[in-house]
Design an enzyme around this catalytic site. Structure first.
Site, PDB file in Angstrom:
ATOM      1  N   TYR A 268      18.026  39.069 -23.493  1.00 14.86           N
ATOM      2  CA  TYR A 268      18.416  38.069 -24.499  1.00 14.86           C
ATOM      3  C   TYR A 268      18.568  38.703 -25.878  1.00 14.86           C
ATOM      4  O   TYR A 268      19.626  38.598 -26.522  1.00 14.86           O
ATOM      5  CB  TYR A 268      17.376  36.949 -24.515  1.00 14.86           C
ATOM      6  CG  TYR A 268      17.415  36.068 -25.736  1.00 14.86           C
ATOM      7  CD1 TYR A 268      18.552  35.336 -26.066  1.00 14.86           C
ATOM      8  CD2 TYR A 268      16.294  35.941 -26.560  1.00 14.86           C
ATOM      9  CE1 TYR A 268      18.575  34.518 -27.192  1.00 14.86           C
ATOM     10  CE2 TYR A 268      16.308  35.125 -27.668  1.00 14.86           C
ATOM     11  CZ  TYR A 268      17.455  34.421 -27.989  1.00 14.86           C
ATOM     12  OH  TYR A 268      17.470  33.618 -29.104  1.00 14.86           O
ATOM     13  N   LYS A 272      22.136  39.504 -27.939  1.00 14.33           N
ATOM     14  CA  LYS A 272      22.349  38.833 -29.235  1.00 14.33           C
ATOM     15  C   LYS A 272      22.631  39.863 -30.326  1.00 14.33           C
ATOM     16  O   LYS A 272      23.499  39.653 -31.189  1.00 14.33           O
ATOM     17  CB  LYS A 272      21.136  37.981 -29.610  1.00 14.33           C
ATOM     18  CG  LYS A 272      20.937  36.746 -28.744  1.00 14.33           C
ATOM     19  CD  LYS A 272      22.047  35.718 -28.890  1.00 14.33           C
ATOM     20  CE  LYS A 272      21.893  34.888 -30.135  1.00 14.33           C
ATOM     21  NZ  LYS A 272      22.881  33.775 -30.180  1.00 14.33           N
TER      22      LYS A 272
END
Length: 528
Positions: A268, A272
């Site tokens: 994650y 990002k």
């Protein structure tokens, strides 16, 4: 009225037209700038963007159209999701109260559903709609993405890295575009330590990799060079080469492996960060704002306290602890856990959007929206507040018996944590709701329950370990200066001063009751 319901009564709100007029006594001029503007917002069926849409509709009723990108294959399906998941959502009950019988007509006059998907070229939007949208959109807000820590690498890259690029390409076609705002996360900074500045990421600047790997056990080989587009190709090849039964787990493991190689906690945060790098590479002259919130949790005040959607980062821990399934955790009690309510993030988004939109300066401005510097909350205190809540207002099991909890045991070593878990399991701990010793603790069902609960506790602890031992604080100087530039009226209407949060009230009396009501779907009418 029961104790959990007290914080959920709709507040006495001013009518939309009575909000203070922006720019009346200086300030940024937030409402005035947004009046008549056309926005394009992604991720609107998700948590944060839904709170954003509600705030815009309530605080700036004279906004122009708000195009909302909804994951659907056809316009009719997108319209259905708009009605069912946004207009009929309980979050909007204050707007319904303000507008009465005209509520639905008001919402449909402002919100324009657009079927598409951020992971698709041209966002999957019909070409005729693209032409009409790009003719008039002033502001793009990207809140779409995957927040699953251990998502498949290819899917996480598509949502968090390629998706922003697709949206930026779309933005290049918008003739009136004044600002492009992207919602990232403070944890995109990876394993950086100390005071972490609000600096943009550049695709060929490997300072962040050096900082993230500093002090780690690493071989004498050269510092790895991150090739973002190469990572996308790598994930695509693996997805094509693997056979279906193996694909999901193998791609999860690939994402975790690649993230750790370059110094990020998980798939994650890594994807990002790469999304931010790609925005910097392809933004051209578009003014860009990067908002990096910390752990976004239930609303603090607006439109009412405690609203939340989805089982978010700390909430699986909250619910497992309250149900007696979590008696220990792997964490350093002195670690600062950076939490921020969703309504404060939304207000910062609006203030930052207008600030950048007014200056029309090409470049990137980064804002950390969190609490670790201005109002730090220690993990030990957080767990103590969990106990305060559940000790006074416990869950009930399926037979309506109270589930009693004790203060959680915190361990800063894996060995101590695992030894405790094994002892608990042997002594009958980690039993699910309703499985007490009087029901045959040594039976096969109870044994299966214990085993599954034990494995879940280990999984949660392993997943959260990078955050429960995190050694960084997120500098928020840009965010503080943004707040200072607001008028006194704006500071009330668009409030995001995290120093105002009283954690001893927010956690046990606002956030946890919200989780119980909106996530666990607890029947509040059956409280003691």
């Amino acid at each position: 009225m029961d104790v959990l319901s007290l914080r959920f009564a709709p507040p006495s709100l001013p009518r939309a037209s009575s909000f203070p007029s922006a720019g009346k006594e200086g300030g940024i001029g937030i409402a005035r700038f947004l009046n008549g503007k056309k926005l394009f917002i992604t991720g609107v069926t998700g948590y944060l963007a839904k709170v954003l849409v509600e705030k815009i509709m309530r605080a700036v009723p004279d906004v122009g159209k708000v195009y909302v990108l909804i994951n659907a294959k056809a316009q009719d399906a997108a319209r259905g999701r708009l009605i069912n998941e946004i207009i009929n959502c309980e979050l909007f009950r204050c707007l319904r109260q303000i507008h009465g019988k005209s509520y639905e007509a008001f919402m449909m006059s402002k919100l324009v559903p657009v079927a598409g998907n951020i992971t698709s070229p041209s966002l999957g939007i019909r070409e005729d709609l693209i032409d009409s949208i790009t003719e008039e959109v002033d502001i793009i807000v990207n809140s779409a993405g995957s927040t699953t820590f251990d998502e498949r690498y290819d899917m996480s890259l598509a949502a968090n890295t390629q998706g922003p690029c697709n949206l930026l390409t779309f933005g290049q076609r918008c003739r009136e575009l004044k600002v492009f705002l992207h919602v990232s996360t403070v944890y995109a900074n990876g394993k950086r330590k100390g005071n972490i500045k609000e600096m943009p990421f550049h695709i060929n600047d490997h300072t962040i990799i050096r900082d993230n790997l500093d002090g780690e056990d690493k071989s004498p080989s050269p510092m790895p060079i991150l090739d973002v587009e190469g990572e996308i190709s790598l994930a695509t090849r693996h997805a094509k080469d693997l056979e279906a039964p193996l694909t999901k787990q193998a791609l999860k493991e690939l994402g975790s492996k690649r993230a750790k190689k370059y110094g990020w906690q998980d798939t994650y945060t890594f994807t990002k960060a790469m999304g931010e790098m790609m925005i910097d590479k392809y933004r051209g002259d578009i003014p860009v704002v990067i908002i990096r919130p910390s752990i976004i949790e239930g609303t603090h005040e607006e439109p009412f306290p405690g609203w939340i959607q989805g089982n978010r980062m700390i909430d699986p821990v909250v619910l497992s602890y309250g149900k007696g399934l979590l008696t220990s955790f792997l964490s350093d009690e002195k670690t600062v856990i950076d939490v921020v309510p969703a309504d404060m993030v939304v207000n910062a988004i609006l203030a930052a959007t207008v600030k950048q939109g007014l200056t029309r300066v090409s470049g990137i401005r980064v804002y950390h929206v969190g609490s670790s510097v201005a109002n730090p909350l220690l993990l030990g205190e957080l767990f103590r507040l969990f106990y305060v809540h559940f000790n006074t207002t416990p869950f009930m099991d399926s037979r309506r018996r109270l589930i009693l909890v004790r203060p959680i045991e915190l361990f800063n070593s894996k060995d101590g944590f695992l030894n405790f878990l094994n002892r608990e399991s042997l002594n009958g701990g980690h039993l699910a709701e309703g499985a007490s010793s009087s029901e045959g603790i040594y039976g096969k069902k109870a044994e299966s329950i214990r085993r599954k609960s034990l494995e879940r506790t280990k999984y949660i602890a392993r997943l959260y370990e990078p955050y429960t031992f995190y050694d960084g604080r997120f500098d928020n100087s840009n965010t503080e200066r943004l707040m200072e530039s607001m008028s006194e009226d704006e500071k009330v209407t668009f409030r995001f001063d995290v120093r105002r949060i009283d954690w001893t009230d927010y956690i046990p009396n606002i956030h946890i009751p919200g989780v119980r009501r909106y996530v666990a779907k607890e029947d509040l009418h059956c409280r003691l």
